[in-house]
Design an enzyme around this catalytic site. Structure first.
Site, PDB file in Angstrom:
ATOM      1  N   HIS A 234      -5.423  -0.806   8.165  1.00 23.05           N
ATOM      2  CA  HIS A 234      -3.975  -1.049   8.170  1.00 23.05           C
ATOM      3  C   HIS A 234      -3.306  -0.271   9.303  1.00 23.05           C
ATOM      4  O   HIS A 234      -2.561  -0.845  10.106  1.00 23.05           O
ATOM      5  CB  HIS A 234      -3.406  -0.626   6.814  1.00 23.05           C
ATOM      6  CG  HIS A 234      -1.929  -0.827   6.670  1.00 23.05           C
ATOM      7  ND1 HIS A 234      -1.375  -1.886   6.007  1.00 23.05           N
ATOM      8  CD2 HIS A 234      -0.864  -0.082   7.114  1.00 23.05           C
ATOM      9  CE1 HIS A 234      -0.056  -1.806   6.031  1.00 23.05           C
ATOM     10  NE2 HIS A 234       0.286  -0.709   6.696  1.00 23.05           N
ATOM     11  N   GLU A 235      -3.580   1.021   9.378  1.00 27.46           N
ATOM     12  CA  GLU A 235      -2.930   1.842  10.394  1.00 27.46           C
ATOM     13  C   GLU A 235      -3.437   1.507  11.790  1.00 27.46           C
ATOM     14  O   GLU A 235      -2.701   1.666  12.775  1.00 27.46           O
ATOM     15  CB  GLU A 235      -3.135   3.331  10.086  1.00 27.46           C
ATOM     16  CG  GLU A 235      -2.634   3.782   8.719  1.00 27.46           C
ATOM     17  CD  GLU A 235      -1.173   3.443   8.438  1.00 27.46           C
ATOM     18  OE1 GLU A 235      -0.402   3.242   9.409  1.00 27.46           O
ATOM     19  OE2 GLU A 235      -0.801   3.360   7.257  1.00 27.46           O
TER      20      GLU A 235
ATOM     21  N   HIS B 164      -1.194  -1.113  13.210  1.00 29.07           N
ATOM     22  CA  HIS B 164      -0.002  -0.500  13.805  1.00 29.07           C
ATOM     23  C   HIS B 164      -0.341   0.096  15.178  1.00 29.07           C
ATOM     24  O   HIS B 164       0.404  -0.067  16.150  1.00 29.07           O
ATOM     25  CB  HIS B 164       0.512   0.631  12.911  1.00 29.07           C
ATOM     26  CG  HIS B 164       1.242   0.190  11.693  1.00 29.07           C
ATOM     27  ND1 HIS B 164       2.336  -0.647  11.727  1.00 29.07           N
ATOM     28  CD2 HIS B 164       1.058   0.497  10.367  1.00 29.07           C
ATOM     29  CE1 HIS B 164       2.786  -0.845  10.498  1.00 29.07           C
ATOM     30  NE2 HIS B 164       2.030  -0.163   9.657  1.00 29.07           N
TER      31      HIS B 164
ATOM     32  N   GLU C 210       4.790  -4.201  10.641  1.00 30.00           N
ATOM     33  CA  GLU C 210       3.960  -4.378   9.440  1.00 30.00           C
ATOM     34  C   GLU C 210       3.143  -5.663   9.516  1.00 30.00           C
ATOM     35  O   GLU C 210       2.065  -5.758   8.927  1.00 30.00           O
ATOM     36  CB  GLU C 210       4.825  -4.361   8.182  1.00 30.00           C
ATOM     37  CG  GLU C 210       5.494  -3.028   7.866  1.00 30.00           C
ATOM     38  CD  GLU C 210       4.520  -1.878   7.663  1.00 30.00           C
ATOM     39  OE1 GLU C 210       3.319  -2.143   7.385  1.00 30.00           O
ATOM     40  OE2 GLU C 210       4.943  -0.716   7.795  1.00 30.00           O
TER      41      GLU C 210
END
Length: 496
Positions: free
Chosen positions: A263-264, A267, A293
């Protein structure tokens, strides 16, 4: 002519970029490395930096510079850049310096205390600090709303989602609430009849980290321009040239930390691929937090929970965590698509995740509008968790209304970005699949270029050149269309 006219503004915003760089790294250190006794001095230093940035943006010389730039013969790109600079300037000038300083101090103190208060399930202590953060957030909301003619909550949301309307979010989430509960029930009933082999731990942190680093490399993370660390709440911070991501580990299970890293990394890839020639200007930043996001959820949900990607990384999982039946590719696909009504948002599956977001949106909107007070949050949280997810959160503050970092940090208006991001991500992948019908086969073979190249060309390289609606329309051929999100969920969980 345009370059000379914009030069003074560019100099100011380059200075602000440097200040923001320092603030970002100090914020990362505060969350990941700083000893507990350093918080008060760090809070004061960061508040001082926020004041300095506010003073820079409210310099009396800026209005004349904006007026001169508006009269110049600017290119379309320079006009877009000027609009983004003016937006930052206008928002800063709507808020007094003492409020900016007070908010920074209150958020730093509340977030630091939250780290230990959460573990102690100490709602009473947390509520005292949160009340001050909420009081200041309401003041900010009303000042911004009075200046712009929108609702107080919408004014705060606009900081994260420029141009987004509260009515739009309410309608989108209202529609999701009509079909999501039934879909969750239907999928959970179906999954009861599936055989899933549980992964047997423990999973040492160092092995989980090594697995995460390998997956980050597979996803294209530039380790010469960033790093991976540990924090109470996973996040991505730093600056595009020095991106800091964090996760948290439990030796009892490996999936949450790996999902958090993926997930990160989504980003981080966005930040690392923003155009370098405009990094010092607002037009060179990520477009919105919903778009941000959408990158993390493109990586975590669309890509990393797909059977094709799990087939690709299954050998890595076995190499780092041991060869056991649970790590067969087909079983990994079942493990990473389990639907479970749980307490924790960041550990939620992609089907129940929107319910967590909608719950928070409804509570914080009522809080900012003074329909409820801080002391009302636990009862309302318990009621909505029972209604939306069928779980009893009564008295469980640690895994309930104290679990997220957003409220103690004063980030009211952020939560809608998560489900907006999931909707954008579903729309991206629908577009990518039209262009590449063999996408799954290519992913399974280790070729992620269809995804990465499309995101780079259509999202990352565009930064804030366009409004969100225009960005999404240029990328996918239409504005946000939530039907792709529903189609994705039904396709993955009912038709697979």
């Amino acid at each position: 002519m345009s370059t000379a006219t914009l030069a003074p503004l560019h100099a100011t915003f380059k200075r602000l970029h440097h200040f923001s760089h320092l603030a970002s790294i100090a914020g990362w250190d505060q969350a990941a490395m700083m000893p507990a006794k350093g918080n008060e001095s760090r809070a004061a230093a960061m508040a001082e930096l926020q004041v300095l940035m506010h003073q820079t943006l409210t310099d009396p010389a800026l209005p004349a510079q904006f007026e001169a730039a508006a009269k110049a013969n600017l290119s379309d790109t320079d006009q877009a850049s000027l609009a983004e600079m003016r937006r930052d300037w206008a928002m800063a000038n709507r808020l007094p310096q003492d409020l900016v300083e007070a908010q920074s101090l209150a958020a730093a103190r509340c977030e630091h205390a939250w780290r230990t208060q959460r573990k102690a399930n100490d709602w009473v202590g947390f509520a005292r600090n949160l009340s001050e953060v909420v009081k200041l957030a309401r003041q900010e909301a009303h000042m911004l709303a009075d200046a712009t003619g929108v609702t107080p909550y919408e004014a705060l949301m606009d900081k994260f989602e420029p141009g987004m309307r509260e009515s739009t979010i309410t309608a989108l989430f209202g529609e999701v609430k009509t079909w999501l509960p039934g879909l969750i029930t239907q999928v959970m009933e179906r999954q009861q009849h599936e055989t899933v082999v549980a992964a047997i731990g423990p999973f040492p942190v160092e092995r989980q980290r090594a697995l995460g680093v390998d997956v980050m490399g597979l996803l294209g993370f530039d380790f010469e321009g960033g790093r991976l660390d540990i924090s109470t709440h996973p996040f991505c911070g730093g600056v595009p040239q020095d991106v800091r991501i964090t996760t948290r580990y439990s030796e009892a299970t490996f999936a949450p930390s790996l999902s958090g890293i993926v997930h990160e990394t989504g980003h981080a890839r966005y930040e690392q691929r923003l155009p370098r020639d405009t990094l010092h200007l607002p037009v060179g930043r990520a477009r919105s937090m919903g778009v941000h996001e959408s990158q993390s959820l493109s990586f975590e949900m669309q890509l990393a929970r797909s059977p094709a990607f799990l087939q690709l990384i299954a050998p890595l999982v076995r190499r780092h965590l041991g060869d056991q039946p649970a790590f067969d590719a087909d079983n990994l696909a079942r493990l990473f698509t389990r639907v479970h009504r749980g307490f924790i948002r960041v550990d939620a599956d992609e089907l129940t995740y929107p319910a967590h977001v909608i719950l928070r949106f409804e509570i914080e909107r009522a809080l900012i509008d003074s329909e409820i007070e801080v002391d009302d949050i636990p009862a309302l949280w318990t009621e909505k968790m029972r209604e939306y997810l069928g779980v009893d959160a009564a008295g469980n503050y640690e895994n309930g209304c104290m679990q997220d970092i957003h409220w103690p940090s004063g980030m009211f208006g952020y939560f809608p970005s998560y489900t907006l991001g999931a909707m954008y991500a579903a729309q991206y992948f629908a577009t990518i699949r039209k262009l590449h019908p063999d996408l799954d086969a290519r992913i399974a073979a280790g070729d992620l270029s269809p995804v990465m190249n499309w995101l780079d060309a259509n999202i990352w390289s565009q930064a804030s050149r366009w409004s969100t609606d225009v960005l999404i329309t240029r990328a996918t051929g239409e504005p946000l269309n939530a039907r792709y999100f529903r189609q994705h969920l039904e396709g993955r969980y009912l038709n697979a």
